[in-house]
Structures are given as structure tokens and as C-alpha cells.
Design a protein around this motif. Structure first.
Motif, PDB file in Angstrom:
ATOM      1  N   ARG A 230      -1.516  18.996   1.835  1.00  0.00           N
ATOM      2  CA  ARG A 230      -1.261  19.463   0.481  1.00  0.00           C
ATOM      3  C   ARG A 230      -1.557  20.953   0.297  1.00  0.00           C
ATOM      4  O   ARG A 230      -1.163  21.544  -0.701  1.00  0.00           O
ATOM      5  CB  ARG A 230      -2.107  18.650  -0.516  1.00  0.00           C
TER       6      ARG A 230
ATOM      7  N   ARG B 170       9.622  10.000  -4.585  1.00  0.00           N
ATOM      8  CA  ARG B 170       8.379  10.726  -4.840  1.00  0.00           C
ATOM      9  C   ARG B 170       7.212   9.752  -4.936  1.00  0.00           C
ATOM     10  O   ARG B 170       6.129  10.009  -4.404  1.00  0.00           O
ATOM     11  CB  ARG B 170       8.484  11.519  -6.152  1.00  0.00           C
TER      12      ARG B 170
ATOM     13  N   ASP C  10       3.943   9.724  -2.480  1.00  0.00           N
ATOM     14  CA  ASP C  10       2.600   9.835  -3.056  1.00  0.00           C
ATOM     15  C   ASP C  10       1.752   8.620  -2.692  1.00  0.00           C
ATOM     16  O   ASP C  10       0.553   8.749  -2.398  1.00  0.00           O
ATOM     17  CB  ASP C  10       2.688   9.975  -4.574  1.00  0.00           C
TER      18      ASP C  10
END
Length: 206
Positions: A205, A183, A187
């Protein structure tokens, strides 16, 4: 320069206190000498300047097979270079090793080497689908850490833009991924892309 000479240099640079910290930080049971990063860097440069590419590939492979933490870190540093000609042997090693990354430091060093080989030949990105489905968490993470350079480009070529889209598609397919190291890598990749293409990240997103 021979393998025995390189191993002797690593042993001579051992630091037990640093070794203990390295083992703890990377949660590894591998033999760890505690060689300082700058020593590994300088030794890698020395080897690169002293031997041919083919010889460097053989030495790097031997260091990797030695299985020690410092030896593997050096092997990866020896193969981390933008321009390597020919680089087929280098890529063959990295493509094999990525499935055996087993801690953050080795995975990060591997990503640095892999990223340069992707930049040299973006057609190699065909391996990403396989990596994304790997059982090894560090292999899956390399999908993003190894392609970070494409997210950072200010003016990507058509091929580089296609590379970005390929990684974004894999990120979308891994939305259920819960491992923090992955993750964080996703990111970070998106943050880098947002600096140059915020609209694309916003669309991703949405």
C-alpha cells in the motif's frame, strides 16, 4: 445416478418464492428454481459419493449446459472438493466455465471450486494473467476470489509465497480498476493477507 434423476430432484425442490429472490439478488434472467442452498449441498455430496470422478465431470458438464441457475450452482458444488483424483477433467471444466460466470452467486461458487484446484496444483496459477485481462468482470474478480486461500495461509510454502506475490502483482496492475465487485475482492484479499503478513500489505500500500 443419471442426469434425468438429478434434474428431477432439482425440480422437486423448487421454491417459487425463493426463486424470485434469487433472480433479483443475482440480477439474472436464467431459469431459476429457487432450490435451497442446503438442498444443493446435500445433493452434491450424494452425487460425489455415488459416482466416479469421470462420471461426475460428465454430469457436471451436462448440468452446466442445461444453463439454469440452480443446475449451474449444483454443477459447481459437485466439483468443490479438496481431494479429487484425478482432477484434470475437473480443472478443464472450471477453466472454461470461469469465462462464463455471470452473477455473484455463480461466481462465488465457482471461486470456491477453483480455489481448491489451485491449492492442489499451484502451477495452474499461470491462467491468472489471462483472467486479469478478460472482458468478463466476474472472470477478473476470480483472480482474487479464486486465490483467497493463499492469502489466508499462516505458514506458506515457497510455492505458496510465490503465488501470493503473483496475485499482489496483478492487484498492483489493476489499480485503475473501478468495478466495485473487483475492488471489493482485492480489498478482501489484502485484508486476509494482513492478518498473517501485515508488513507485506503495508509495503504494497505504500
Amino acid at each position: 445416478m443419471t442426469l434425468d434423476e438429478i434434474m428431477a430432484r432439482l425440480t422437486a425442490a423448487a421454491d417459487p418464492e425463493r426463486a424470485a429472490k434469487d433472480r433479483a439478488a443475482n440480477r439474472t434472467d436464467r431459469e431459476t428454481l429457487g432450490v435451497a442452498p442446503e438442498v444443493l449441498r446435500d445433493l452434491a455430496v450424494e452425487v460425489r459419493e455415488a459416482v466416479s470422478v469421470d462420471r461426475r465431470v460428465l454430469l457436471a458438464d451436462a448440468l452446466w449446459r442445461a444453463e439454469g441457475f440452480d443446475a449451474r450452482m449444483l454443477a459447481l458444488r459437485m466439483l468443490t472438493q479438496a481431494r479429487i483424483r484425478p482432477d484434470v477433467g475437473v480443472w478443464a471444466l472450471l477453466e472454461r466455465w470461469v469465462h462464463h460466470f455471470d452473477c455473484r452467486a455463480i461466481a462465488d461458487a465457482g471461486a470456491a471450486a477453483i480455489g481448491r484446484r489451485f491449492a492442489a496444483d499451484p502451477t495452474r496459477l499461470t491462467v491468472l494473467d489471462d483472467w486479469a485481462g478478460a472482458a468478463n468482470v466476474w472472470t477478473r474478480r476470480a483472480v482474487f476470489t479464486g486465490t483467497a486461500g493463499f492469502a489466508k495461509l499462516r505458514h506458506p510454502s515457497e510455492a505458496e509465497q510465490a503465488a501470493r506475490e503473483q496475485v499482489l502483482a496483478l492487484a498492483a496492475a489493476m489499480t485503475d480498476e473501478t468495478r466495485p465487485v473487483i475492488r471489493q475482492a482485492i480489498d478482501g484479499w489484502l485484508r486476509d493477507l494482513a492478518k498473517h503478513d501485515p508488513e507485506r500489505v503495508a509495503a504494497f500500500r505504500a
